[in-house]
Design an enzyme around this catalytic site. Sequence first.
Site, short mmCIF file in Angstrom:
data_model
loop_
_atom_site.label_atom_id
_atom_site.label_comp_id
_atom_site.label_asym_id
_atom_site.label_seq_id
_atom_site.Cartn_x
_atom_site.Cartn_y
_atom_site.Cartn_z
N LYS A 130 -1.55 13.74 1.43
CA LYS A 130 -2.47 14.99 1.41
C LYS A 130 -3.14 14.72 2.78
CE LYS A 130 -6.19 17.26 -0.89
NZ LYS A 130 -6.88 17.49 -2.38
N GLU A 164 -0.44 2.62 2.57
CA GLU A 164 0.89 2.36 1.75
C GLU A 164 1.90 3.53 2.42
OE1 GLU A 164 -1.97 2.84 0.29
OE2 GLU A 164 -2.05 1.45 -1.62
N GLY A 184 -4.62 15.53 -5.64
CA GLY A 184 -3.26 14.83 -5.55
C GLY A 184 -2.68 14.80 -6.95
N ARG A 185 -3.30 14.42 -7.97
CA ARG A 185 -2.60 14.37 -9.56
C ARG A 185 -2.12 15.55 -9.89
NH1 ARG A 185 -7.68 12.33 -8.91
NH2 ARG A 185 -9.32 13.03 -10.23
N GLU A 232 -7.37 8.99 -14.03
CA GLU A 232 -8.04 9.09 -12.95
C GLU A 232 -8.98 10.05 -12.84
OE1 GLU A 232 -5.77 7.72 -9.17
OE2 GLU A 232 -5.97 9.80 -8.71
N HIS A 247 11.10 -0.90 -31.25
CA HIS A 247 11.65 -1.94 -31.34
C HIS A 247 10.59 -3.17 -30.53
CE1 HIS A 247 15.28 -1.18 -33.45
NE2 HIS A 247 15.28 -0.05 -32.94
N LYS A 249 -9.33 1.14 -1.57
CA LYS A 249 -8.71 1.73 -0.23
C LYS A 249 -9.50 0.86 0.90
CE LYS A 249 -6.41 6.17 -1.30
NZ LYS A 249 -6.23 7.45 -0.96
C1 G6Q Z 1 -4.70 11.79 -6.67
C2 G6Q Z 1 -5.41 10.67 -5.88
C3 G6Q Z 1 -4.54 9.88 -5.18
C4 G6Q Z 1 -3.68 10.01 -4.08
C5 G6Q Z 1 -3.14 8.86 -3.35
C6 G6Q Z 1 -2.43 9.50 -2.23
O1 G6Q Z 1 -5.39 12.69 -7.43
O2 G6Q Z 1 -6.39 11.28 -4.98
O3 G6Q Z 1 -3.29 9.11 -6.28
O4 G6Q Z 1 -2.89 11.03 -4.54
O5 G6Q Z 1 -4.08 7.99 -3.15
O6 G6Q Z 1 -3.14 10.05 -1.26
P1 G6Q Z 1 -2.42 10.68 -0.02
O7 G6Q Z 1 -1.89 11.99 -0.38
O8 G6Q Z 1 -3.60 11.36 0.85
O9 G6Q Z 1 -1.73 10.15 0.65
#
Ligand code: G6Q
Length: 530
Positions: A211, A217, A271-272, A357, A388, A497
């Site tokens: 986003k 990462e 994001g989620r 989150e 199990h 971060k």
């Molecule tokens: C989700 C969070 C988080 C995010 C990641 C990746 O709701 O905000 O999990 O999706 O940190 O972020 P970017 O899409 O900006 O790389």
Amino acid sequence: MSTKTTQLSSWQTLVNLADEHKTTHIRDLFASDSERAGRYTFEAADLHIDFSKHRITPEVVAALTELAQQAGVETKRDQMFAGDPINVTENRSVLHTALRRPATDKLTLATESGPQEVVDDVHHVIDQMATFATAVRNGEWVGATGEKITAIVNIGIGGSDLGPAMAYQALRPHSDRDLCVRFVSNIDPTDVAEAVRDLNPATTLFIVVSKTFGTIETLTNARTARTWLTDALGADAVAKHFVAVSTNASRVADFGIDTNNMFGFWDWVGGRYSVGSAVGLSLMLAIGPDQFREFLGGLHDIDTHFRTAPLEQNAPVMMALLGVWYSNFFDAASHAVLPYSDHLARFPAYLQQLDMESNGKSVTAEGDVVDYDTGPIIWGEPGTNGQHAFYQLIHQGTRLIPCDFIGFAKPSDPIGEHHDLLMANFFAQTEALAFGQNHDDPARTFEGNRPTTTILSETLSPRVLGQLIALYEHKVFVQGVIWGVNSFDQFGVELGKVLATTIAGELADDTTGDHDSSTSSLISWYKNNR
Ligand code: G6Q
């Protein structure tokens, strides 16, 4: 200012009811009401949901529903769907529900750069994705050497990974089996190394999903992937082997991806909550545009149910209220999600992010520190493997762990008696958890009274997966409203971060930062041994 949740009259009623029902057994609730199963079984779109194996009575349900009303769930829900900026800490709308609205709908949002026609913009991107996915799938879009794309690697993390990775695994039987789809998320070099080890650069397409396009990462993995590609095919190959999904066009361009090959989304998609946006491009490539639209249709089915069903017959509302009942009145700290489908193996992990989150907060949206528990710990594994392993504690441990059991009438692999045996276990577990077993030997006694929700559907289709996701999204939303927290920010993620960036600088130039003695000594041990 909202009334403090614990001061609502319904909260006090629930305190009294919890006291009254401290020892009420699910066994007795069934014995005294022959209609119980029917009374608490709901149909929501294609989902058949049985809430009867819970420690609830009509009085408890009435008080819980009143709590939802008094906490303003309906008003907040309508504000969310309308695009009001309910993410107050970031002053943003929360409009993942707009990602799955039919093209004929209209929603105009006032933004800094003028009014936005949200549904039009959403469908413009879905159409752009569909054109691209079709071209890749039928071989019109080829790699730099003219060969057909046979492998897709999604590079993203958190919300830019868990949704599409979970959904791809869930819908593999509906996917093009000639296309290899992989997901790279962790900055651990093993993740990217293993993902590309047996791939051919000439037939591999990378989708960089971020986003912000600023996540360390994802950018590190994307750079490594780019080097892997250009070492084999030269720098010009990037144009045919890299596309991006982002809200940040200038950073995409800086990375070297043509913004014509970028699929956008908007700051009002968290994001989620983003699997129904362009973040789901890898899923669309795997299952094709028509089935992706079915998936969106499933999300929309439950949006409609959530918006229109009365609170006491509203499946996500009921799931949320039961969670509040056990968390706040019976001290349950965790909640297990147990899918009886290997295709849903990543569903608990996906829900961990969605729920923890969103509602892992200890201040209200107004900034007050809460004096009650909020989001539960979410965990789970597919059945029967869990049986199990950890089910022992759910059956006979000292902690109360409400569980969701998710199963299907039809398997995607009808082989012999496997599926009936799987489902026999499914039904046996919820029966045993609720009713227990008497025995002279305490070690062999099962107290029962362990609450479960059973969710059944005919088959795990794209549409049903969409419905399951929206069911949990709205469950999380309702709980967030009741607890008074902002479910749509995640400052806890952002601190990590920032701190990691500082230490990464120290590791790169071998300098020593200002840390506590433990952290300093651990960093120095690492430097001496790396
Ligand atoms: C989700 C969070 C988080 C995010 C990641 C990746 O709701 O905000 O999990 O999706 O940190 O972020 P970017 O899409 O900006 O790389």
